[in-house]
Design a protein around this motif. Sequence first.
Motif, mmCIF file in Angstrom:
data_model
loop_
_atom_site.group_PDB
_atom_site.id
_atom_site.type_symbol
_atom_site.label_atom_id
_atom_site.label_comp_id
_atom_site.label_asym_id
_atom_site.label_seq_id
_atom_site.Cartn_x
_atom_site.Cartn_y
_atom_site.Cartn_z
ATOM 1 N N LEU A 56 0.694 -7.180 -0.015
ATOM 2 C CA LEU A 56 -0.440 -6.324 0.348
ATOM 3 C C LEU A 56 -0.473 -5.105 -0.550
ATOM 4 O O LEU A 56 0.564 -4.658 -1.040
ATOM 5 C CB LEU A 56 -0.282 -5.825 1.800
ATOM 6 C CG LEU A 56 -0.140 -6.873 2.892
ATOM 7 C CD1 LEU A 56 0.324 -6.210 4.173
ATOM 8 C CD2 LEU A 56 -1.460 -7.577 3.121
ATOM 9 N N ASN A 57 -1.671 -4.533 -0.698
ATOM 10 C CA ASN A 57 -1.793 -3.290 -1.439
ATOM 11 C C ASN A 57 -1.306 -2.153 -0.543
ATOM 12 O O ASN A 57 -1.839 -1.929 0.543
ATOM 13 C CB ASN A 57 -3.260 -3.085 -1.836
ATOM 14 C CG ASN A 57 -3.450 -1.828 -2.642
ATOM 15 O OD1 ASN A 57 -2.948 -0.765 -2.310
ATOM 16 N ND2 ASN A 57 -4.198 -1.949 -3.712
ATOM 17 N N ARG A 58 -0.261 -1.449 -1.004
ATOM 18 C CA ARG A 58 0.385 -0.442 -0.152
ATOM 19 C C ARG A 58 -0.531 0.730 0.164
ATOM 20 O O ARG A 58 -0.496 1.281 1.257
ATOM 21 C CB ARG A 58 1.653 0.059 -0.841
ATOM 22 C CG ARG A 58 2.658 -1.038 -0.947
ATOM 23 C CD ARG A 58 3.763 -0.715 -1.901
ATOM 24 N NE ARG A 58 4.548 -1.914 -2.125
ATOM 25 C CZ ARG A 58 5.632 -1.958 -2.842
ATOM 26 N NH1 ARG A 58 6.089 -0.880 -3.419
ATOM 27 N NH2 ARG A 58 6.274 -3.094 -2.996
ATOM 28 N N LEU A 109 -2.907 -0.284 2.775
ATOM 29 C CA LEU A 109 -2.197 -0.399 4.057
ATOM 30 C C LEU A 109 -2.153 0.956 4.781
ATOM 31 O O LEU A 109 -2.482 1.057 5.965
ATOM 32 C CB LEU A 109 -0.778 -0.879 3.777
ATOM 33 C CG LEU A 109 0.044 -1.340 4.955
ATOM 34 C CD1 LEU A 109 -0.354 -2.740 5.354
ATOM 35 C CD2 LEU A 109 1.508 -1.325 4.606
ATOM 36 N N GLY A 166 3.354 -2.305 -10.437
ATOM 37 C CA GLY A 166 2.882 -1.622 -9.232
ATOM 38 C C GLY A 166 1.743 -2.371 -8.560
ATOM 39 O O GLY A 166 1.509 -2.219 -7.365
ATOM 40 N N GLN A 167 1.042 -3.193 -9.325
ATOM 41 C CA GLN A 167 -0.120 -3.915 -8.778
ATOM 42 C C GLN A 167 0.242 -5.319 -8.271
ATOM 43 O O GLN A 167 -0.598 -6.004 -7.713
ATOM 44 C CB GLN A 167 -1.221 -4.054 -9.846
ATOM 45 C CG GLN A 167 -2.147 -2.835 -9.960
ATOM 46 C CD GLN A 167 -1.410 -1.613 -10.466
ATOM 47 O OE1 GLN A 167 -0.717 -1.674 -11.467
ATOM 48 N NE2 GLN A 167 -1.545 -0.486 -9.770
ATOM 49 N N SER A 168 1.503 -5.710 -8.475
ATOM 50 C CA SER A 168 1.882 -7.069 -8.057
ATOM 51 C C SER A 168 1.874 -7.179 -6.541
ATOM 52 O O SER A 168 2.540 -6.413 -5.866
ATOM 53 C CB SER A 168 3.291 -7.404 -8.559
ATOM 54 O OG SER A 168 3.350 -7.286 -9.944
ATOM 55 N N CYS A 169 1.097 -8.098 -6.031
ATOM 56 C CA CYS A 169 1.038 -8.298 -4.568
ATOM 57 C C CYS A 169 1.232 -9.771 -4.246
ATOM 58 O O CYS A 169 2.176 -10.151 -3.561
ATOM 59 C CB CYS A 169 -0.320 -7.877 -4.012
ATOM 60 S SG CYS A 169 -0.526 -6.126 -3.826
ATOM 61 N N GLU A 170 0.346 -10.592 -4.804
ATOM 62 C CA GLU A 170 0.276 -12.003 -4.453
ATOM 63 C C GLU A 170 1.606 -12.727 -4.645
ATOM 64 O O GLU A 170 1.971 -13.610 -3.872
ATOM 65 C CB GLU A 170 -0.803 -12.701 -5.289
ATOM 66 C CG GLU A 170 -2.215 -12.417 -4.804
ATOM 67 C CD GLU A 170 -2.462 -12.900 -3.377
ATOM 68 O OE1 GLU A 170 -2.263 -14.098 -3.122
ATOM 69 O OE2 GLU A 170 -2.836 -12.061 -2.532
ATOM 70 N N TYR A 179 0.838 -10.697 8.241
ATOM 71 C CA TYR A 179 0.946 -9.890 7.016
ATOM 72 C C TYR A 179 1.157 -10.759 5.779
ATOM 73 O O TYR A 179 0.687 -10.436 4.698
ATOM 74 C CB TYR A 179 2.097 -8.891 7.129
ATOM 75 C CG TYR A 179 1.752 -7.630 7.889
ATOM 76 C CD1 TYR A 179 0.796 -6.744 7.408
ATOM 77 C CD2 TYR A 179 2.380 -7.315 9.079
ATOM 78 C CE1 TYR A 179 0.483 -5.582 8.099
ATOM 79 C CE2 TYR A 179 2.073 -6.155 9.783
ATOM 80 C CZ TYR A 179 1.123 -5.290 9.285
ATOM 81 O OH TYR A 179 0.807 -4.147 9.961
#
Lengths: 230, 303
Positions: A94-96, A99, B70-74, B104
Amino acid sequence: MAHLIKLELKKFGIARNIIFTFAAILFSILFITVSLWDSMTDPEQTKDTFESTYLVIGLLTSFIFLVYSSVLTARLIIEEYNQRTITILFSYPLNRMELIAGKLIIIMVYTAVSMTAGYLCCSGYIVFADRHFDMLEGTFRISMLRTWIPMAITTVAVCTVLSLWPFIIGMIRKSVPAAIITSLIVIVFRQVIISKNAADHESLLQLFLTAVITFGAALFIFKKKVPELY
Amino acid sequence: MDHIMETSGLRKSYKGNVVVNDVNIHVPKGSIYGFVGPNGAGKSTVMKMILNLIRPEAGEVRLFGEKVTGQSCEIFKRVGSIIENPYFYEKMTARQNLDLHCDYMGFPNKERIDEVLQMVDLQNAERKQVRHYSLGMKQRLAIARAILARPEFLILDEPVNALDPEGIREMRHLFQQLNQEEGTTIFISNHILSEVDLIADTIGIIQHGNLLAELPIEEIHKHQAEYISLQVDDAAHAAALLEQMGVTNFSVLDKEFIRIYDPDISGKILSKTLIENGVGLESLGRSQDTLEDYFFQLTENGK
């Protein structure tokens, strides 16, 4: 973002917070009743006016729900850091920033909705109380709404924006007491400012400036403090 | 070789104190990688950097061939983890915590919750609030949560802490089963070296933030020498006698213990010589170096 808000609402406990809103409104009505009854029955006092009672309603709702917004900030955000559950949340895909923003949106919307409900119920109550028990000086006129509605809208808008300050200050050291004390300081500070205004509420310029400063400070905290786990 | 996770030149310091320095880890796909080191060596910091919980000052982490930013999510949909202690929403039940985890993670198969609760033997305690759990139960629940969304890569920081020996054995079997049957790659830190020796097929040893060695466990086993262990009342006297016997490949560990790295020597002759020369022999036995011995050889050289 909507999905994140939905997830956060599971932890928020909507029912519990609706119950708190009802309790807070009932407390406000009781407080107003005692105050009106006292001025009505004491021969040395004159009855309260609609204007002064409406100001009390504004003070009560902003005090109760601003302090409660700081409790929510502590529970939904700061305690995630203190109890380290944030490490779990941040390891999810998820994008912190979204969130935490989702949590703040819940707090702000809750503050705005509860304050609006507080205004509606308490204002309705004083009109009802005066009509049936003649508890206030003068009678309610529809024209009063021309002052009441803008005042309520401004107060709700300002308090919704100000409900971010417990987050801003509390996040500096991830401190629950700091968040709660901040809400009290904000209330006093706001009272000092509006007491100097003829209309007893903020002007649009003041509202705009408050919003700019608050969102600027919140953005800084987002960049510097939200990613910091410890 | 296909690596599921790699770090290169990873570095982190706190207030000028370097806690992780130029760490290059290579976790082969399908392996169980044991990450060992003394307390404060930097294991948890490395694990947090892999999970993007803290940002490295230098270097990079690559997960499934992709650089973690910092953009890594998936990418973290494919990762399960336990970091530090088992943290939960204490007022929620085990099931509620796992249910939230599914939401989540975007993992729709909630029937899997029953499966993982069974795997960690918590099926009878699932309705209890987590705050009423013992530390061992929380540890089991954390393992259940880590494996719930069928991750391809599991990062486990001291996962058997607080478990009893029976629990440790059960979890070891569970990790081996996940690795062998589902092909889950496991990156596990544990301060119980014998436990790592039993489960891992690749070992990384870290000390003072530096990765001292990274090698397959077979390599370590190859270098593990057989030896005769002696416990005597006077090690200096015994050592002198050994030299007289022509034995040179031995080491005196302390006042009582001696290791002879020549397994061909007869124990019978050895004991007879020592006793006849007035050395009190407490015990004599044959053993093999363990991962612990290798670890201490390496970390003591690194000091």
